[in-house]
Write an enzyme that holds these catalytic residues in place. Structure first.
Site, PDB file in Angstrom:
ATOM      1  N   TYR A 120       0.990  -1.078  -0.110  1.00 38.33           N
ATOM      2  CA  TYR A 120      -0.059   0.045   0.078  1.00 38.33           C
ATOM      3  C   TYR A 120       0.853   1.120  -0.082  1.00 38.33           C
ATOM      4  CZ  TYR A 120      -3.365   3.392   1.606  1.00 38.33           C
ATOM      5  OH  TYR A 120      -4.313   4.500   1.621  1.00 38.33           O
ATOM      6  N   ASP A 134       9.326   2.643  -0.320  1.00 42.31           N
ATOM      7  CA  ASP A 134       8.193   3.022   0.467  1.00 42.31           C
ATOM      8  C   ASP A 134       8.592   2.825   1.952  1.00 42.31           C
ATOM      9  OD1 ASP A 134       6.166   4.058   1.966  1.00 42.31           O
ATOM     10  OD2 ASP A 134       4.594   3.359   0.453  1.00 42.31           O
ATOM     11  N   LYS A 148       4.999   9.417   9.162  1.00 46.02           N
ATOM     12  CA  LYS A 148       5.085   8.937  10.290  1.00 46.02           C
ATOM     13  C   LYS A 148       5.961   9.512  11.530  1.00 46.02           C
ATOM     14  CE  LYS A 148       2.015   5.006   8.708  1.00 46.02           C
ATOM     15  NZ  LYS A 148       0.912   5.836   8.980  1.00 46.02           N
TER      16      LYS A 148
END
Length: 428
Positions: free
Chosen positions: A144, A239, A267
């Protein structure tokens, strides 16, 4: 367990928010029941609106590597807020955190701040296309990369066919440039490259997947991708929105010894505040506006509050390498305990883990890609989740999400988690 206040808030939220939540996984649809509304968090705990306390293993989906509301991050945010919440202009902290990221992450020579992981991945693909002059890219099933149109693509009928839109609102024109391969399958990647020679700008992947549960790259997989990209003039993008600064100071690429051309981050670099970034080799990043021709902008990128939180977090991690030893030991203790329980109860379920990330898969299959993960008994996971929740352990409400550990977990917390785990597994 009383959840009256959360139930009321959810009914109220559904009247003004689609589905009652601002991100789909929060809705608890995959596990049954309704979401809990969280009022505060501290260390290893979250507290809901009804006053229930939970030992929590999501840690805001990864960034709270030091636990919730860590004093160094909290104090940095308060200090920054005294000066103002947003300027829309450069600040010294942006320079300081950029220099720190460059020093910590092997692949990054220049970095651009954005506001989310989705922005980071969208921008990374655009820059790769601009740099190479090619339009297609390869992504992996089960990885994702945010909700950008190019990433919401389902697999086609074969390795050389284009993907199909996986969500209404994504056009077939967008889908035609997205090629899919199974995770950990170099042969399929080679087939895609051969069938689309000189058309592929980038290969993007999670070096350690966290969005089909925790799935590790098999030996040689990342190295093989690096070689393919070198041979074919393709930009390799990691990623690391989840893994960056969590698995090692320099992310999964440092831990696993494979350096991409571009890295996307999020994050942890905001200490839990909404933030993202992408960075990489100097010659690629100099294609980004205003230095180069690839346009990408964000009016509020580099927000001073987010930069203050992220800088405090990254300084702590860079100056305290023992954090990673502690996370590793915590992971080994917890995962080892769960594995012992499974063996003692004669249960065939599978655990994947690396450092402070792990997933318990309700399947007897080895999980090395999304197809393997889909063999899981998701109804059984829902029962397990709810049993753990009733015992005060808050897990990610989906079989297909990794769990994340923090340094706030002490042995007493691990003992409670393991005791609850045994009770939950015995009930299945």
């Amino acid at each position: 367990m009383n959840t009256e206040r959360s139930e009321h808030l959810f009914e109220q939220a559904k009247k003004s928010i689609p589905g009652g939540v601002n991100s789909p996984v929060r809705a608890f649809k995959a596990v049954g029941g309704n979401p809990l509304f969280i009022s505060r968090a501290e260390g290893p705990y979250v507290f809901d609106e009804d006053g229930n306390r939970f030992i929590e293993l999501i840690n805001s989906w990864g960034p709270m590597v030091l636990g919730h509301n860590h004093p160094e991050v909290r104090e940095a945010v308060i200090k920054a807020m005294e000066k103002g919440t947003s300027f829309g202009a450069p600040t010294a902290m942006e320079v300081e955190i950029a220099e720190l990221i460059v020093n910590m992450v092997p692949s990054v020579e220049k970095v651009r701040m954005v506001n989310s992981g989705t922005e980071a991945t969208m921008s990374a693909i655009r820059v790769a296309r601009g740099y190479t002059g090619k339009e297609k890219f390869i992504k992996f099933e089960g990885n994702y990369h945010g909700h950008g149109d190019s990433f919401l693509i389902a697999a086609g009928s074969g390795a050389v066919t284009m993907g199909n839109p996986d969500s209404p609102g994504v056009t077939r024109g967008t889908a035609k440039d997205t090629l899919l391969a199974p995770y950990n399958d170099l042969d399929k990647v080679r087939l895609l490259v051969e069938a689309n020679r000189d058309e592929i700008a980038a290969i993007i992947l999670e070096p350690v997947a966290g969005n089909m549960g925790c799935v590790l790259p098999e030996p040689g997989f990342l190295e093989g991708l690096r070689k393919i990209c070198d041979n074919e003039g393709i930009v390799l993008i990691f990623d690391e929105v989840m893994t960056g600064f969590r698995l090692a100071p320099g992310g999964a690429q440092e831990l696993l010894g494979v350096t991409p051309d571009i890295t996307t981050m999020g994050k942890i670099i905001g200490g839990g505040m909404p933030v993202g970034a992408y960075g990489g080799r100097k010659e690629i990043m100099e294609y980004v506006s205003p230095q180069g021709p690839v346009y990408q902008a964000g009016t509020l990128s580099g927000n001073p509050i987010a930069m203050a939180a992220g800088l405090a977090m990254l300084k702590h991690l860079s100056q305290n390498p023992a954090v990673y030893t502690r996370l590793e030991n915590t992971g080994k203790t917890l995962v080892g305990g769960i594995q012992s329980t499974l063996e003692r109860l004669g249960l065939p379920y599978t655990i994947n883990a690396l450092g402070s990330m792990y997933s318990l898969f309700f399947t007897d299959q080895k999980v090395r890609n999304f197809q393997d993960a889909q063999t899981c008994d998701t109804a059984l996971f829902g029962q397990y989740f709810n049993s753990m929740l009733k015992q005060g352990i808050y897990l990610a409400p989906s079989q297909y999400e990794s769990l994340f550990l923090s340094t706030a977990l002490e042995q007493e917390h691990l003992d409670k988690i393991l005791d609850a785990n045994e009770v939950a597994l015995k009930k299945l």
